[in-house]
Design a protein around this motif. Structure first.
Motif, PDB file in Angstrom:
ATOM      1  N   LEU A 220      -4.307  11.707   2.204  1.00  0.00           N
ATOM      2  CA  LEU A 220      -2.540  10.469   1.064  1.00  0.00           C
ATOM      3  C   LEU A 220      -3.866   9.458   0.010  1.00  0.00           C
ATOM      4  N   PRO A 221      -4.742  10.295  -0.627  1.00  0.00           N
ATOM      5  CA  PRO A 221      -4.816   9.613  -1.350  1.00  0.00           C
ATOM      6  C   PRO A 221      -4.245   8.398  -2.029  1.00  0.00           C
ATOM      7  N   ALA A 222      -4.993   7.118  -2.516  1.00  0.00           N
ATOM      8  CA  ALA A 222      -4.146   6.052  -3.116  1.00  0.00           C
ATOM      9  C   ALA A 222      -3.707   6.399  -4.711  1.00  0.00           C
TER      10      ALA A 222
ATOM     11  N   ILE B 278     -11.433  -4.986 -12.640  1.00  0.00           N
ATOM     12  CA  ILE B 278     -11.867  -3.797 -12.311  1.00  0.00           C
ATOM     13  C   ILE B 278     -13.553  -3.870 -12.201  1.00  0.00           C
ATOM     14  N   LYS B 279     -14.575  -3.211 -11.183  1.00  0.00           N
ATOM     15  CA  LYS B 279     -16.031  -2.778 -11.289  1.00  0.00           C
ATOM     16  C   LYS B 279     -16.300  -1.475 -11.413  1.00  0.00           C
ATOM     17  N   ALA B 280     -17.768  -2.086 -11.628  1.00  0.00           N
ATOM     18  CA  ALA B 280     -17.773   0.057 -12.503  1.00  0.00           C
ATOM     19  C   ALA B 280     -17.719   1.462 -11.013  1.00  0.00           C
ATOM     20  N   PRO B 281     -17.490   2.472 -11.426  1.00  0.00           N
ATOM     21  CA  PRO B 281     -17.468   3.288 -10.384  1.00  0.00           C
ATOM     22  C   PRO B 281     -17.745   3.266  -9.278  1.00  0.00           C
ATOM     23  N   GLU B 282     -19.580   2.812  -9.321  1.00  0.00           N
ATOM     24  CA  GLU B 282     -20.441   3.039  -8.077  1.00  0.00           C
ATOM     25  C   GLU B 282     -20.747   2.286  -7.631  1.00  0.00           C
ATOM     26  N   VAL B 283     -19.689   1.234  -7.688  1.00  0.00           N
ATOM     27  CA  VAL B 283     -19.335  -0.334  -6.799  1.00  0.00           C
ATOM     28  C   VAL B 283     -18.386  -0.286  -6.484  1.00  0.00           C
ATOM     29  N   LEU B 284     -18.719  -0.201  -4.512  1.00  0.00           N
ATOM     30  CA  LEU B 284     -17.182  -0.367  -3.923  1.00  0.00           C
ATOM     31  C   LEU B 284     -16.871  -1.707  -4.019  1.00  0.00           C
ATOM     32  N   ASN B 285     -15.821  -1.376  -3.794  1.00  0.00           N
ATOM     33  CA  ASN B 285     -14.289  -2.301  -4.687  1.00  0.00           C
ATOM     34  C   ASN B 285     -12.895  -2.459  -3.938  1.00  0.00           C
ATOM     35  N   PRO B 286     -13.370  -3.081  -2.265  1.00  0.00           N
ATOM     36  CA  PRO B 286     -12.036  -2.591  -2.080  1.00  0.00           C
ATOM     37  C   PRO B 286     -11.059  -3.833  -2.137  1.00  0.00           C
ATOM     38  N   LEU B 287      -9.651  -4.096  -2.201  1.00  0.00           N
ATOM     39  CA  LEU B 287      -8.639  -4.989  -2.016  1.00  0.00           C
ATOM     40  C   LEU B 287      -8.193  -5.197  -1.154  1.00  0.00           C
ATOM     41  N   PHE B 288      -8.272  -4.027  -0.163  1.00  0.00           N
ATOM     42  CA  PHE B 288      -7.254  -4.941   1.103  1.00  0.00           C
ATOM     43  C   PHE B 288      -8.181  -3.916   1.708  1.00  0.00           C
TER      44      PHE B 288
ATOM     45  N   CYS C  19       0.715  -1.364   0.086  1.00  0.00           N
ATOM     46  CA  CYS C  19       0.212   0.226   0.016  1.00  0.00           C
ATOM     47  C   CYS C  19       0.800   1.284  -0.112  1.00  0.00           C
ATOM     48  N   HIS C  20       0.895   2.316  -0.449  1.00  0.00           N
ATOM     49  CA  HIS C  20       1.522   3.012  -1.205  1.00  0.00           C
ATOM     50  C   HIS C  20       1.130   4.467  -0.308  1.00  0.00           C
ATOM     51  N   PRO C  21       0.483   4.462   0.317  1.00  0.00           N
ATOM     52  CA  PRO C  21      -0.219   5.667   1.607  1.00  0.00           C
ATOM     53  C   PRO C  21       0.308   5.331   2.133  1.00  0.00           C
ATOM     54  N   CYS C  22      -0.002   3.908   2.815  1.00  0.00           N
ATOM     55  CA  CYS C  22       0.626   3.539   4.424  1.00  0.00           C
ATOM     56  C   CYS C  22       1.817   3.420   4.913  1.00  0.00           C
ATOM     57  N   ALA C  23       2.714   2.896   3.200  1.00  0.00           N
ATOM     58  CA  ALA C  23       3.859   1.935   2.898  1.00  0.00           C
ATOM     59  C   ALA C  23       4.303   0.911   3.613  1.00  0.00           C
ATOM     60  N   ILE C  24       2.995   0.068   3.437  1.00  0.00           N
ATOM     61  CA  ILE C  24       3.785  -1.169   4.225  1.00  0.00           C
ATOM     62  C   ILE C  24       2.779  -2.319   3.496  1.00  0.00           C
ATOM     63  N   TYR C  25       2.561  -3.543   4.521  1.00  0.00           N
ATOM     64  CA  TYR C  25       1.848  -4.099   3.620  1.00  0.00           C
ATOM     65  C   TYR C  25       0.493  -4.798   3.692  1.00  0.00           C
ATOM     66  N   HIS C  26      -0.242  -5.030   2.744  1.00  0.00           N
ATOM     67  CA  HIS C  26      -1.356  -5.546   3.486  1.00  0.00           C
ATOM     68  C   HIS C  26      -2.264  -6.811   2.986  1.00  0.00           C
ATOM     69  N   ILE C  27      -2.752  -7.237   3.660  1.00  0.00           N
ATOM     70  CA  ILE C  27      -3.332  -8.878   3.633  1.00  0.00           C
ATOM     71  C   ILE C  27      -4.444  -8.064   2.011  1.00  0.00           C
ATOM     72  N   ARG C  28      -4.522  -8.986   0.966  1.00  0.00           N
ATOM     73  CA  ARG C  28      -5.705  -8.947  -0.073  1.00  0.00           C
ATOM     74  C   ARG C  28      -6.961  -9.393   0.780  1.00  0.00           C
ATOM     75  N   SER C  29      -7.587  -9.310   0.326  1.00  0.00           N
ATOM     76  CA  SER C  29      -8.791  -9.490   0.539  1.00  0.00           C
ATOM     77  C   SER C  29      -9.391 -10.318  -0.125  1.00  0.00           C
ATOM     78  N   GLN C  30      -9.265 -10.530  -1.074  1.00  0.00           N
ATOM     79  CA  GLN C  30      -9.894 -11.311  -1.901  1.00  0.00           C
ATOM     80  C   GLN C  30      -8.801 -11.925  -3.405  1.00  0.00           C
ATOM     81  N   PRO C  31      -7.511 -12.760  -2.594  1.00  0.00           N
ATOM     82  CA  PRO C  31      -6.765 -13.141  -3.466  1.00  0.00           C
ATOM     83  C   PRO C  31      -6.937 -13.583  -4.772  1.00  0.00           C
ATOM     84  N   GLY C  32      -6.232 -13.094  -5.752  1.00  0.00           N
ATOM     85  CA  GLY C  32      -6.777 -13.895  -6.876  1.00  0.00           C
ATOM     86  C   GLY C  32      -8.145 -13.237  -7.601  1.00  0.00           C
ATOM     87  N   ARG C  33      -8.579 -12.835  -6.894  1.00  0.00           N
ATOM     88  CA  ARG C  33     -10.344 -12.678  -7.499  1.00  0.00           C
ATOM     89  C   ARG C  33     -10.504 -11.067  -7.701  1.00  0.00           C
TER      90      ARG C  33
END
Length: 457
Positions: free
Chosen positions: A200-202, A180-190, A163-177
Motif C-alpha cells: 500500500l504505497p503512498a 517539501i524537504k530534500a529526498p534524504e530528509v525524513l518528513n512525516p506529515l502524519f 490517508c489514501h492507503p488506509c482510507a481513514i483520517y489521520h491527525i496532522r503531526s505538524q499542522p500549518g508547517r
C-alpha cells in the motif's frame, strides 16, 4: 274619593309594573352578555354595503384593520403547518411517508458513495436505510467509493488529513508547517501504520529522478484554497529550486478551476556537435535510465527524446580559434561585420519547435534552446530547456493524477479542449503569453515501446 283612590292605585300599579319589566330585562341582559367587540361590529354592519364597488376597499376603518390582523373566525380549528410540528424541515413528512423497502430500492440504484451520502442527508432517511450504506463502504471492492465519500468530510476536519492507503483520517503531526524537504530528509506529515507497507504505497508523482511530489501536498494546498488557511498550506510552501547532476530545476504551482497545475522548468548547458552517446549521457540518468528533466509516465512511447536530441543538434559547434585557420575565420567575420561568437536565439526546425502534448495524460512539453548565463564562470552559453506543464487534478485523486502516473486511461485532446494547460498556467501569473507555438501530439502514431525496443533510448 273612591274614584281618586282607584286612579292612584292604577297609576301605582303601572309604574311598578314598568319598573319590574326593566329589572327583568336588566337581569336578562346580565344572564346573556353582549357579543364580542369585533362580532358586534360585524353584526351592526352586516346588512350594509361597506366595500367600495370601484376599488374593492373597505369603507369602514375598523373592519379594514381587523381584516389585516386576522382572517376567519377566532374559533377556527386549523392544523399548524408541518414545519411547526416537531420543528421538522419542509419535505420531511414526504420523506417519512415512504417505506423503508422503497428507500432501499432507491439506494440500490446509487453508487456506494452516493448511497452513504444520501443516508447522511437526513435523520429520517437514516432511520429508513439504517447503517447498511456505510457498512458497504468498508468492503474491499468499494474502497474507491469510500475515499470519495470521505473527501466530503474535509471541511469539518481541518486538523486531519485523509490517508489514501488506509482510507481513514489521520491527525496532522505538524499542522500549518508542512513543507517539501530534500529526498534524504525524513518528513512525516502524519502517523500512518502503512507507511512501510510496500503493498500500500503512498501516492506520489515523479518530478525528477530523485524528487517526487506526495499527494498529501496536493490535498493540503487545495484544501487551503477551498476552505481556509487552517485546512492546509499556501502554494508558496511547495515551490522549489534546486540543482542536481548538472541540471537546474524550478517548480511552480497554481490552482485553476479547482485543479492543481504544475510547471517544471529544467535546463542544462550543452555544447554543439555532441555525438549520440554524449547526447544520451546528457539527457538520461545513469541510475534508472530516465530523463533528468520532469516527464510523465508515457515519455517512452512518444517522440519526446527524439525531439530533445534534435534540439541539441541545432546548437552551433564552437569553432577552433587557434592557429592560422582560426585567425582566418576571425578576419572573415570582421570584414563582413559579423561577430565571431554568435550569441542569441538558436533557430529550431519544425520538428523540435512545436509544443507537444501527451495524448494519454494532461501533460504538455516545450523544448527550447536558450542563451543562458553560467554564473560559475560569468559567461553566457547555449543550454537546452525543457518545460513541462501538467494538470494534477483535484484533492480526490482524480483521473488526471492517475493518468500522469500511468494508472488510468485518458484522452487529453478530448478532455482538455482548445485551451492548453500551459496557457491556463501562464495566464494565472502574468498577462504575457508563452511563445506562440502550435501544439502537436507527442505520440501521433500511438506506438507503444518497451524495454526490448531501444527506440526510446
Amino acid at each position: 274619593m273612591p274614584r281618586k283612590g282607584a286612579m292612584f292605585k292604577a297609576l301605582r300599579r303601572n309604574i311598578f309594573h314598568s319598573n319590574s319589566n326593566e329589572e327583568a330585562s336588566r337581569g336578562h341582559d346580565q344572564e346573556a352578555p353582549a357579543l364580542f367587540t369585533l362580532q358586534a361590529h360585524r353584526e351592526k354592519y352586516k346588512d350594509t354595503k361597506m366595500i367600495d364597488s370601484q376599488h374593492g376597499e373597505h369603507k369602514d376603518d375598523t373592519a379594514m384593520f381587523h381584516s389585516l390582523l386576522h382572517q376567519g373566525s377566532f374559533e377556527s380549528n386549523e392544523v399548524a403547518p408541518l414545519q411547526w410540528q416537531g420543528k421538522r424541515k419542509p419535505g420531511e413528512e414526504a420523506i417519512a411517508s415512504l417505506s423503508s423497502d422503497l428507500w432501499e430500492i432507491i439506494a440500490g440504484y446509487l453508487s456506494p458513495s452516493n448511497a452513504a451520502s444520501l443516508a447522511l442527508a437526513s435523520k429520517t432517511i437514516l432511520d429508513r436505510l439504517g447503517l447498511k450504506p456505510w457498512n458497504d463502504l468498508n468492503l474491499p471492492q468499494n474502497r474507491r467509493d469510500k475515499i470519495i465519500f470521505l473527501n466530503f468530510m474535509d471541511r469539518y476536519l481541518p486538523m486531519h488529513i485523509l490517508c489514501h492507503p488506509c482510507a481513514i483520517y489521520h491527525i496532522r503531526s505538524q499542522p500549518g508547517r508542512e513543507c517539501i524537504k530534500a529526498p534524504e530528509v525524513l518528513n512525516p506529515l502524519f502517523n500512518c501504520p502503512n507507511s512501510q507497507n510496500p503493498l500500500l504505497p503512498a501516492p506520489r508523482a515523479r518530478i525528477t529522478p530523485r524528487r517526487k511530489l506526495p499527494f498529501t501536498f496536493v490535498q493540503l494546498t487545495l484544501r487551503a484554497q477551498i476552505y481556509s488557511s487552517d485546512h492546509g498550506i499556501p502554494l508558496s510552501t511547495i515551490t522549489r529550486r534546486w540543482k542536481e547532476d548538472g541540471w537546474s530545476h524550478a517548480t511552480r504551482y497554481c490552482i485553476y478551476d479547482g485543479h492543481l497545475l504544475l510547471r517544471v522548468t529544467s535546463s542544462c548547458f550543452a555544447t554543439g556537435g555532441l555525438p549520440p552517446s554524449s547526447q544520451r549521457n546528457l539527457l538520461y540518468s545513469r541510475e534508472d535510465y530516465t530523463p533528468y528533466f520532469s516527464v510523465c509516465a508515457h515519455w517512452k512511447d512518444g517522440l519526446l527524446m527524439d525531439r530533445c536530441k534534435c534540439a541539441l543538434e541545432h546548437i552551433p559547434k564552437q569553432k577552433d580559434t587557434s592557429g592560422p585557420v582560426g585567425l582566418g575565420f576571425k578576419l572573415q567575420h570582421r570584414l563582413n561585420n559579423i561577430p565571431y561568437n554568435i550569441s542569441g536565439l538558436t533557430p529550431q526546425c519544425s520538428k523540435c519547435r512545436p509544443m507537444r502534448r501527451c495524448p494519454e495524460c494532461p501533460t504538455e512539453y516545450l523544448i527550447e534552446v536558450r542563451f543562458l548565463e553560467d554564473k560559475s564562470d560569468n559567461s553566457f552559453k547555449q543550454a537546452i530547456v525543457v518545460t513541462r506543464w501538467s494538470d494534477l487534478g483535484d484533492k480526490s485523486m482524480s483521473r488526471e493524477w492517475k493518468a500522469c502516473n500511468g494508472e488510468a486511461d485518458y484522452d487529453s485532446f478530448a478532455a482538455i479542449g482548445k485551451r492548453a494547460i500551459s496557457g491556463k498556467f501562464e495566464s494565472y501569473y502574468t498577462d504575457d503569453h508563452i511563445p506562440g507555438q502550435r501544439i502537436m501530439s507527442l505520440n501521433p502514431k500511438k506506438k507503444k515501446l518497451d524495454e526490448e525496443d531501444d527506440g526510446w533510448y
